[in-house]
Design a protein around this motif. Structure first.
Motif, PDB file in Angstrom:
ATOM      1  N   MET A 183      10.730  16.726   5.769  1.00 12.22           N
ATOM      2  CA  MET A 183       9.461  16.247   6.316  1.00 12.22           C
ATOM      3  C   MET A 183       9.587  15.852   7.786  1.00 12.22           C
ATOM      4  O   MET A 183       8.650  15.340   8.383  1.00 12.22           O
ATOM      5  CB  MET A 183       8.905  15.083   5.485  1.00 12.22           C
ATOM      6  CG  MET A 183       9.774  13.852   5.407  1.00 12.22           C
ATOM      7  SD  MET A 183       9.080  12.596   4.304  1.00 12.22           S
ATOM      8  CE  MET A 183       7.643  12.036   5.216  1.00 12.22           C
ATOM      9  N   ASP A 184      10.761  16.117   8.399  1.00 13.62           N
ATOM     10  CA  ASP A 184      10.929  15.872   9.838  1.00 13.62           C
ATOM     11  C   ASP A 184      10.032  16.836  10.628  1.00 13.62           C
ATOM     12  O   ASP A 184       9.891  17.999  10.250  1.00 13.62           O
ATOM     13  CB  ASP A 184      12.385  16.109  10.258  1.00 13.62           C
ATOM     14  CG  ASP A 184      13.364  15.252   9.463  1.00 13.62           C
ATOM     15  OD1 ASP A 184      12.931  14.211   8.936  1.00 13.62           O
ATOM     16  OD2 ASP A 184      14.535  15.635   9.360  1.00 13.62           O
ATOM     17  N   GLY A 185       9.443  16.330  11.689  1.00 14.38           N
ATOM     18  CA  GLY A 185       8.627  17.206  12.540  1.00 14.38           C
ATOM     19  C   GLY A 185       7.163  16.831  12.508  1.00 14.38           C
ATOM     20  O   GLY A 185       6.759  15.836  11.904  1.00 14.38           O
ATOM     21  N   ASP A 186       6.344  17.658  13.152  1.00  7.69           N
ATOM     22  CA  ASP A 186       4.912  17.361  13.252  1.00  7.69           C
ATOM     23  C   ASP A 186       4.054  18.470  12.639  1.00  7.69           C
ATOM     24  O   ASP A 186       2.894  18.654  13.001  1.00  7.69           O
ATOM     25  CB  ASP A 186       4.509  17.132  14.712  1.00  7.69           C
ATOM     26  CG  ASP A 186       4.795  18.337  15.598  1.00  7.69           C
ATOM     27  OD1 ASP A 186       5.300  19.358  15.075  1.00  7.69           O
ATOM     28  OD2 ASP A 186       4.496  18.254  16.806  1.00  7.69           O
ATOM     29  N   HIS A 187       4.631  19.205  11.683  1.00  8.23           N
ATOM     30  CA  HIS A 187       3.905  20.319  11.064  1.00  8.23           C
ATOM     31  C   HIS A 187       2.760  19.817  10.184  1.00  8.23           C
ATOM     32  O   HIS A 187       2.759  18.688   9.701  1.00  8.23           O
ATOM     33  CB  HIS A 187       4.867  21.181  10.235  1.00  8.23           C
ATOM     34  CG  HIS A 187       5.661  20.391   9.227  1.00  8.23           C
ATOM     35  ND1 HIS A 187       6.864  19.799   9.533  1.00  8.23           N
ATOM     36  CD2 HIS A 187       5.411  20.098   7.928  1.00  8.23           C
ATOM     37  CE1 HIS A 187       7.323  19.166   8.461  1.00  8.23           C
ATOM     38  NE2 HIS A 187       6.453  19.332   7.474  1.00  8.23           N
ATOM     39  N   THR A 188       1.808  20.687   9.933  1.00  8.65           N
ATOM     40  CA  THR A 188       0.673  20.363   9.070  1.00  8.65           C
ATOM     41  C   THR A 188       1.072  20.509   7.604  1.00  8.65           C
ATOM     42  O   THR A 188       2.092  21.134   7.272  1.00  8.65           O
ATOM     43  CB  THR A 188      -0.498  21.317   9.339  1.00  8.65           C
ATOM     44  OG1 THR A 188      -0.082  22.648   8.974  1.00  8.65           O
ATOM     45  CG2 THR A 188      -0.925  21.289  10.796  1.00  8.65           C
ATOM     46  N   ALA A 228       6.407  14.096   9.222  1.00 13.32           N
ATOM     47  CA  ALA A 228       6.319  12.654   9.473  1.00 13.32           C
ATOM     48  C   ALA A 228       5.677  12.356  10.826  1.00 13.32           C
ATOM     49  O   ALA A 228       5.055  11.309  11.011  1.00 13.32           O
ATOM     50  CB  ALA A 228       7.712  12.041   9.407  1.00 13.32           C
ATOM     51  N   GLY A 229       5.810  13.307  11.772  1.00 13.10           N
ATOM     52  CA  GLY A 229       5.245  13.099  13.099  1.00 13.10           C
ATOM     53  C   GLY A 229       3.827  13.629  13.267  1.00 13.10           C
ATOM     54  O   GLY A 229       3.266  13.548  14.360  1.00 13.10           O
ATOM     55  N   GLN A 232      -2.188  13.453  11.189  1.00 13.78           N
ATOM     56  CA  GLN A 232      -3.042  13.350  10.005  1.00 13.78           C
ATOM     57  C   GLN A 232      -2.186  13.425   8.739  1.00 13.78           C
ATOM     58  O   GLN A 232      -1.676  14.483   8.397  1.00 13.78           O
ATOM     59  CB  GLN A 232      -4.078  14.490  10.015  1.00 13.78           C
ATOM     60  CG  GLN A 232      -5.170  14.357   8.966  1.00 13.78           C
ATOM     61  CD  GLN A 232      -6.080  13.162   9.226  1.00 13.78           C
ATOM     62  OE1 GLN A 232      -6.447  12.888  10.364  1.00 13.78           O
ATOM     63  NE2 GLN A 232      -6.419  12.440   8.171  1.00 13.78           N
ATOM     64  N   GLN A 233      -2.034  12.297   8.054  1.00 15.04           N
ATOM     65  CA  GLN A 233      -1.285  12.263   6.798  1.00 15.04           C
ATOM     66  C   GLN A 233      -2.275  12.323   5.631  1.00 15.04           C
ATOM     67  O   GLN A 233      -3.236  11.563   5.580  1.00 15.04           O
ATOM     68  CB  GLN A 233      -0.428  11.000   6.714  1.00 15.04           C
ATOM     69  CG  GLN A 233       0.696  10.956   7.758  1.00 15.04           C
ATOM     70  CD  GLN A 233       1.728  12.047   7.561  1.00 15.04           C
ATOM     71  OE1 GLN A 233       2.088  12.388   6.442  1.00 15.04           O
ATOM     72  NE2 GLN A 233       2.221  12.618   8.666  1.00 15.04           N
ATOM     73  N   ALA A 234      -2.030  13.210   4.700  1.00 12.98           N
ATOM     74  CA  ALA A 234      -2.946  13.415   3.580  1.00 12.98           C
ATOM     75  C   ALA A 234      -2.860  12.272   2.577  1.00 12.98           C
ATOM     76  O   ALA A 234      -1.793  11.663   2.409  1.00 12.98           O
ATOM     77  CB  ALA A 234      -2.625  14.734   2.887  1.00 12.98           C
ATOM     78  N   GLN A 265       9.803   9.232   2.086  1.00 14.23           N
ATOM     79  CA  GLN A 265       8.589   8.472   1.785  1.00 14.23           C
ATOM     80  C   GLN A 265       8.960   7.011   1.498  1.00 14.23           C
ATOM     81  O   GLN A 265      10.077   6.708   1.098  1.00 14.23           O
ATOM     82  CB  GLN A 265       7.889   9.042   0.558  1.00 14.23           C
ATOM     83  CG  GLN A 265       7.462  10.487   0.683  1.00 14.23           C
ATOM     84  CD  GLN A 265       6.907  11.018  -0.632  1.00 14.23           C
ATOM     85  OE1 GLN A 265       5.874  10.599  -1.100  1.00 14.23           O
ATOM     86  NE2 GLN A 265       7.631  11.941  -1.244  1.00 14.23           N
ATOM     87  N   THR A 266       8.006   6.113   1.667  1.00 10.40           N
ATOM     88  CA  THR A 266       8.242   4.729   1.252  1.00 10.40           C
ATOM     89  C   THR A 266       8.280   4.686  -0.278  1.00 10.40           C
ATOM     90  O   THR A 266       7.761   5.597  -0.950  1.00 10.40           O
ATOM     91  CB  THR A 266       7.133   3.789   1.734  1.00 10.40           C
ATOM     92  OG1 THR A 266       5.908   4.130   1.052  1.00 10.40           O
ATOM     93  CG2 THR A 266       6.922   3.894   3.245  1.00 10.40           C
ATOM     94  N   PRO A 267       8.872   3.641  -0.862  1.00 14.37           N
ATOM     95  CA  PRO A 267       8.863   3.533  -2.324  1.00 14.37           C
ATOM     96  C   PRO A 267       7.454   3.621  -2.911  1.00 14.37           C
ATOM     97  O   PRO A 267       7.233   4.294  -3.926  1.00 14.37           O
ATOM     98  CB  PRO A 267       9.494   2.162  -2.573  1.00 14.37           C
ATOM     99  CG  PRO A 267      10.416   1.957  -1.411  1.00 14.37           C
ATOM    100  CD  PRO A 267       9.690   2.582  -0.242  1.00 14.37           C
TER     101      PRO A 267
END
Length: 340
Positions: A183-188, A228-229, A232-234, A265-267
């Protein structure tokens, strides 16, 4: 040769309703970073004490059915001088072992990586079995960008995962196949769908080529998430919809269980997203968890390396295990985060 009945018994133990796996297989550098975050030195004794604390947590076996151990841990003992794999077994938790030897740069594929560890694997598995391990885990990683992962990385890692799985089954050990799309990066999230679908298609093609018995393995994938970067996080329901749809397109129904990694991810996020997936049904496989940091972060923060904090740390671990158990049934409520 392997005993199919033995493999089946292990799979059934690892796919019990409402139970998941504790990933306690951090390498030396990884656990050092985790310990450093709460001011603990990563000595062998502290690592032993921490993993003994985890596995001796009262009632843990009600919510955790398997534990992935690091090679060092297989030979360590609890505070009561009990071998840690035997302690897990007494808690009705199946001991397993991480068998890959880490990742390196993939030649002629800038930015991509390949996982090592196939050489001598059959011999190592024989030793791990004698120490009590009944399943194994191998992790491949895939970086996402506009160009990554390249075709070579997708094919090479799939082949390594399949070879590992075949060697495990031959040795009487259930393989957990872990293709992690980072999940590293700024991808959609749409780019993550595209990459995850390509990766899983290739993994199952390779498993078929290597004659891996799908009924005697588990899949440990990453969830479909935006980088993660990314701005817009779903929400959880969108993550669940995209992840389940991708799995339906790629994972045969013969696979008995899918145990997600938490992957940064957080717990709370890892629990909520698993819960949202289990509210979508019916599904051909059991969806559960194989979390490392998402289970260990709260108890580690409570422990801080102090014997006086062991009980508080174990309560924190049990709470997270119980909440993830609820998520396996689609019964998690964020309000439960405040209570026991």
């Amino acid at each position: 040769m392997s005993n199919p009945a033995e493999l089946q018994a292990t799979v059934e133990a690892l796919t019990q309703p409402g139970k998941g796996l504790l990933a306690a297989d951090e390498s030396g550098p990884t656990i050092a970073r985790r310990f450093e975050s709460v001011g603990i030195e990563s000595s062998e004794e502290n690592r032993r004490a921490w993993r003994s604390l985890l596995l001796s947590t009262p009632r843990l076996g009600e919510f955790i059915c398997g534990v992935i151990l690091y090679e060092e841990t297989l030979g360590q003992r609890s505070n009561d001088a009990e071998a840690l794999p035997a302690l897990a077994t007494r808690q009705h938790i199946v001991p397993g072992i991480k068998v890959d030897q880490g990742k390196i740069a993939l030649a002629h594929a800038p930015g991509d990586e390949i996982t090592e560890g196939l050489d001598g694997l059959a011999k190592r598995l024989d030793g791990y079995r004698r120490q009590g391990a009944r399943f194994a885990k191998w992790r491949a990683v895939y970086h996402i960008s506009d160009q990554l992962p390249g075709r070579l990385a997708i094919e090479a890692n799939a082949d390594a995962l399949a070879r590992y799985a075949a060697i495990c089954q031959d040795a009487g050990v259930v393989p957990i196949v872990e293709p992690e799309v980072l999940m590293d990066g700024d991808h959609t999230i749409e780019r993550c769908v595209e990459v995850t679908e390509s990766v899983l298609h290739e993994v199952f093609h390779a498993l078929r080529r290597h004659a891996v018995i799908l009924e005697h393995m588990l899949l440990k994938p990453s969830m479909v998430l935006a980088g993660a970067g990314h701005a817009q996080q779903a929400p959880a329901d969108e993550i669940a919809l995209q992840t389940v749809r991708t799995l339906k397109r790629t994972v045969p129904a013969a696979v008995p269980g899918i145990v997600f990694l938490s992957g940064g991810q957080t717990p709370e996020e890892a629990t909520a997203n698993l819960d949202a997936m289990n509210r979508i049904g019916p599904l051909p496989w059991r969806l559960s968890f194989s979390y490392g940091r998402a289970l260990q972060e709260p108890p580690l923060a409570a422990w801080k390396g102090l014997a006086a904090n062991v009980e508080a740390a174990q309560k924190a671990l049990l709470k997270r295990a119980q909440l993830n158990s609820a998520a396996c049934f689609g019964l998690y409520d964020p309000a439960l985060e405040q209570g026991a």
